[in-house]
Design a protein around this motif. Structure first.
Motif, PDB file in Angstrom:
ATOM      1  N   PHE A   1       1.180 -15.494 -26.186  1.00 60.63           N
ATOM      2  CA  PHE A   1       0.719 -14.348 -26.364  1.00 60.63           C
ATOM      3  C   PHE A   1       0.799 -13.449 -25.230  1.00 60.63           C
ATOM      4  O   PHE A   1      -0.509 -12.481 -25.135  1.00 60.63           O
ATOM      5  N   ALA A   2       0.631 -14.691 -24.444  1.00 60.89           N
ATOM      6  CA  ALA A   2      -0.375 -14.156 -23.010  1.00 60.89           C
ATOM      7  C   ALA A   2       0.552 -12.960 -21.849  1.00 60.89           C
ATOM      8  O   ALA A   2      -0.321 -12.936 -21.091  1.00 60.89           O
ATOM      9  N   GLY A   3       2.570 -12.682 -21.929  1.00 63.81           N
ATOM     10  CA  GLY A   3       2.812 -12.000 -22.035  1.00 63.81           C
ATOM     11  C   GLY A   3       3.522 -13.329 -20.733  1.00 63.81           C
ATOM     12  O   GLY A   3       4.350 -12.108 -19.809  1.00 63.81           O
ATOM     13  N   PHE A   4       3.429 -14.157 -20.558  1.00 62.39           N
ATOM     14  CA  PHE A   4       4.205 -15.245 -19.392  1.00 62.39           C
ATOM     15  C   PHE A   4       5.957 -14.963 -19.758  1.00 62.39           C
ATOM     16  O   PHE A   4       6.313 -14.115 -21.175  1.00 62.39           O
ATOM     17  N   PRO A   5       7.027 -15.112 -18.515  1.00 61.39           N
ATOM     18  CA  PRO A   5       7.884 -14.772 -18.827  1.00 61.39           C
ATOM     19  C   PRO A   5       8.880 -15.911 -20.677  1.00 61.39           C
ATOM     20  O   PRO A   5       7.724 -16.762 -20.639  1.00 61.39           O
ATOM     21  N   LEU A   6      10.046 -15.239 -20.150  1.00 59.69           N
ATOM     22  CA  LEU A   6       9.977 -15.411 -21.730  1.00 59.69           C
ATOM     23  C   LEU A   6      10.907 -17.733 -22.038  1.00 59.69           C
ATOM     24  O   LEU A   6      10.396 -18.373 -22.700  1.00 59.69           O
ATOM     25  N   ALA A   7      10.869 -18.505 -20.533  1.00 57.07           N
ATOM     26  CA  ALA A   7      11.725 -19.243 -20.215  1.00 57.07           C
ATOM     27  C   ALA A   7       9.661 -20.019 -20.402  1.00 57.07           C
ATOM     28  O   ALA A   7       9.775 -20.930 -20.938  1.00 57.07           O
ATOM     29  N   VAL A   8       9.056 -19.465 -19.643  1.00 56.22           N
ATOM     30  CA  VAL A   8       7.746 -20.223 -20.033  1.00 56.22           C
ATOM     31  C   VAL A   8       7.163 -19.775 -21.105  1.00 56.22           C
ATOM     32  O   VAL A   8       6.262 -21.151 -21.381  1.00 56.22           O
ATOM     33  N   THR A   9       7.703 -19.234 -22.286  1.00 57.90           N
ATOM     34  CA  THR A   9       6.880 -18.983 -23.932  1.00 57.90           C
ATOM     35  C   THR A   9       7.164 -19.810 -24.305  1.00 57.90           C
ATOM     36  O   THR A   9       7.162 -20.269 -25.193  1.00 57.90           O
ATOM     37  N   ALA A  10       8.865 -19.937 -24.117  1.00 60.79           N
ATOM     38  CA  ALA A  10       9.548 -21.543 -24.506  1.00 60.79           C
ATOM     39  C   ALA A  10       9.109 -22.455 -24.367  1.00 60.79           C
ATOM     40  O   ALA A  10       8.844 -23.367 -25.910  1.00 60.79           O
ATOM     41  N   VAL A  11       8.568 -23.078 -22.798  1.00 61.56           N
ATOM     42  CA  VAL A  11       8.115 -24.430 -22.963  1.00 61.56           C
ATOM     43  C   VAL A  11       7.019 -24.198 -23.805  1.00 61.56           C
ATOM     44  O   VAL A  11       6.035 -25.459 -24.665  1.00 61.56           O
ATOM     45  N   ILE A  12       5.818 -23.254 -23.823  1.00 63.47           N
ATOM     46  CA  ILE A  12       4.057 -23.500 -24.525  1.00 63.47           C
ATOM     47  C   ILE A  12       4.621 -23.993 -26.022  1.00 63.47           C
ATOM     48  O   ILE A  12       4.046 -24.274 -26.769  1.00 63.47           O
ATOM     49  N   ALA A  13       6.508 -22.866 -26.646  1.00 66.30           N
ATOM     50  CA  ALA A  13       6.180 -23.398 -28.127  1.00 66.30           C
ATOM     51  C   ALA A  13       6.747 -24.694 -27.828  1.00 66.30           C
ATOM     52  O   ALA A  13       6.496 -24.675 -29.518  1.00 66.30           O
ATOM     53  N   LEU A  14       7.297 -25.163 -27.695  1.00 67.51           N
ATOM     54  CA  LEU A  14       7.795 -26.846 -27.472  1.00 67.51           C
ATOM     55  C   LEU A  14       6.549 -27.212 -27.656  1.00 67.51           C
ATOM     56  O   LEU A  14       6.342 -28.172 -28.006  1.00 67.51           O
ATOM     57  N   ILE A  15       5.452 -27.232 -26.336  1.00 68.44           N
ATOM     58  CA  ILE A  15       4.043 -27.845 -26.636  1.00 68.44           C
ATOM     59  C   ILE A  15       2.944 -27.464 -27.963  1.00 68.44           C
ATOM     60  O   ILE A  15       3.128 -28.692 -28.476  1.00 68.44           O
ATOM     61  N   ALA A  16       3.522 -26.473 -28.511  1.00 67.03           N
ATOM     62  CA  ALA A  16       2.588 -26.192 -29.911  1.00 67.03           C
ATOM     63  C   ALA A  16       3.126 -27.116 -30.974  1.00 67.03           C
ATOM     64  O   ALA A  16       1.939 -27.678 -31.338  1.00 67.03           O
ATOM     65  N   GLY A  17       4.505 -27.545 -30.709  1.00 62.63           N
ATOM     66  CA  GLY A  17       5.757 -27.594 -31.616  1.00 62.63           C
ATOM     67  C   GLY A  17       5.305 -29.123 -31.718  1.00 62.63           C
ATOM     68  O   GLY A  17       4.609 -29.962 -32.935  1.00 62.63           O
ATOM     69  N   ALA A  18       5.188 -29.554 -30.490  1.00 61.57           N
ATOM     70  CA  ALA A  18       4.949 -30.746 -30.613  1.00 61.57           C
ATOM     71  C   ALA A  18       3.409 -31.619 -30.604  1.00 61.57           C
ATOM     72  O   ALA A  18       3.558 -32.463 -31.319  1.00 61.57           O
ATOM     73  N   ALA A  19       2.834 -30.833 -30.416  1.00 62.18           N
ATOM     74  CA  ALA A  19       0.878 -30.827 -31.134  1.00 62.18           C
ATOM     75  C   ALA A  19       0.531 -31.115 -31.880  1.00 62.18           C
ATOM     76  O   ALA A  19       0.236 -31.144 -33.295  1.00 62.18           O
ATOM     77  N   ASP A  20       1.574 -29.359 -33.154  1.00 61.14           N
ATOM     78  CA  ASP A  20       1.869 -29.016 -34.610  1.00 61.14           C
ATOM     79  C   ASP A  20       2.064 -30.499 -35.388  1.00 61.14           C
ATOM     80  O   ASP A  20       1.619 -31.219 -35.967  1.00 61.14           O
TER      81      ASP A  20
END
Length: 427
Positions: A290-309
């Protein structure tokens, strides 16, 4: 998740209303978690899972057929039934996995189950934006109803005994069941047995508490995503929400593949430390989303969140499954109660806060609390590990293993996750 949340938010126009709707759903799950252990002691896990899906499919049909004047009431009925039946289904499934596949394969089965669920979530989230935007909410609700029908048919084919008691009991050891119930004299049976499950492994109590705080943090990103998505694209808010969860699910699937290969190669499970570190990484990733990063960066963040979950889910579920069958259903039910309580309370507080503060601020302090508790949990596990060599009685004979069956406390079976159970439970 996409259609219902957006439908409530679009109908009311307030984040607080969406939060209250989800809180009712979680409140029903909270109550279901309190009674599911007793239900599993009287009915088969298979019958509970079957009727839980029938109930959810039926209430979705009610929402579809409800006239406009009764939509609000239908939504409340949906929230109650979905919350209660969802908890009943998940607890019955998780507690019965060792009986379905055997103790030695439960970590593999948990990972496979999570992979299948994540694949379904990819399909659901990927289609949600298209279905809601192009066809409408009614079509989305019809698809929901169809999934519950499919799940009910699948449950009917599961290799679980159709009659008798469910996974919450150990039919082959009635004396143990009787003793467990005798410890709970003076009150409803499910309460003392449920807390006995946590008392059998002291470290497990902190693990369940962390799970509840993590659920509190999860409430923040679930409530904030529709609002954040609307701020990005008010005309098609479902697109970002569905894309985010789709990438998250892909990360979850990738983590399951790594975990399965790690287990097969080393014969070990991810353990309690994996659960703690995974919670820290997951919470940090959701804050960054939710930090306002570009969409590509946000996609990587979502990927990491899913893996950790995915990592935390396997570690946590496998750990609770080390409990004997007489306690397992109650422990999962109590865990679900803590999770629903954390998510429900979080949803109310977070939804109210989102009317005044930015999504980043709200998600930051919510998941920040989970990070703090996770650090405490990691310190606790590290302390227990350092204290291990001092115990002359061995891993299987420590006092922390009180209440566990002998065969479930045997050292040298890391593939069963028992070493992890011994590590966390002593202190």
């Amino acid at each position: 998740m996409v259609a219902l949340n957006l439908f409530v938010y679009e109908t009311t126009g307030r984040a607080l209303a969406m939060g209250l709707f989800m809180a009712v759903r979680l409140g029903s799950g909270f109550v279901a978690g309190l009674v599911v252990g007793a239900l599993l002691a009287r009915f088969s896990a298979k019958s509970i899972m079957l009727w839980a899906n029938v109930g959810q499919g039926g209430v979705m049909l009610l929402l579809i057929l409800a006239p406009e004047s009764l939509v609000t009431g239908a939504l409340m009925a949906v929230s109650v039934v979905i919350g209660a039946c969802g908890t009943l289904f998940m607890v019955a499934l998780r507690s019965s996995i060792p009986e379905m596949v055997g103790e030695d394969r439960r970590a593999w089965a948990n990972s496979l189950s999570i992979t299948g669920r994540s694949l379904a979530m990819v399909a659901g989230f990927a289609s949600a934006g298209v279905v809601v935007s192009l066809v409408g909410y009614t079509a989305a609700f019809l698809l929901d109803m169809a999934t519950f029908v499919i799940c009910a048919v699948t449950v009917a084919l599961l290799p679980i005994a159709g009659g008798g008691k469910g996974a919450g009991t150990d039919a082959g050891k009635p004396e143990k069941t009787e003793k467990a119930e005798q410890r709970g004299k003076g009150g409803p049976r499910w309460r003392p047995v449920a807390f006995l499950a946590l008392a059998a492994a002291p470290g497990l109590g902190l693990m369940v508490a962390l799970r509840g705080v993590d659920a509190f943090g999860s409430a923040s990103h679930n409530a904030a995503l529709p609002i954040y998505s609307t701020s990005l694209d008010a005309s098609n808010p479902a697109v970002f929400v569905s894309a985010f969860w789709c990438v998250w699910a892909l990360g979850n699937i990738g983590a399951q593949q790594v975990i399965q290969r790690y287990t097969q190669r080393t014969g070990k499970t991810v353990g309690a430390l994996g659960f703690g570190y995974g919670t820290v990484v997951m919470s940090a990733a959701f804050i960054a989303a939710f930090a306002g990063f570009p969409l590509a960066v946000t996609a990587v963040i979502a990927l990491i969140a899913g893996a950790a979950d995915g990592l935390t889910e396997v570690a946590y579920t496998s750990h609770l499954q080390t409990l004997p069958a007489t306690l397992r259903g109650h422990a999962f039910g109590l865990s679900a109660t803590f999770e629903n309580l954390g998510f429900g309370v979080g949803m109310i507080l977070v939804a109210a806060a989102l009317d005044r503060f930015s999504p980043l601020a709200v998600v930051g302090w919510s998941h920040g609390a989970a990070v703090v508790v996770a650090v405490v949990f990691l310190l606790r596990v590290a302390t227990l590990r350092r204290a291990e060599p001092a115990g002359p009685s061995g891993r299987a004979g420590g006092a922390g293993q009180a209440g566990l069956r002998k065969e479930e406390a045997v050292e040298g079976r890391p593939d069963r996750g028992d070493r992890d159970g011994a590590e966390v439970s002593r202190g």
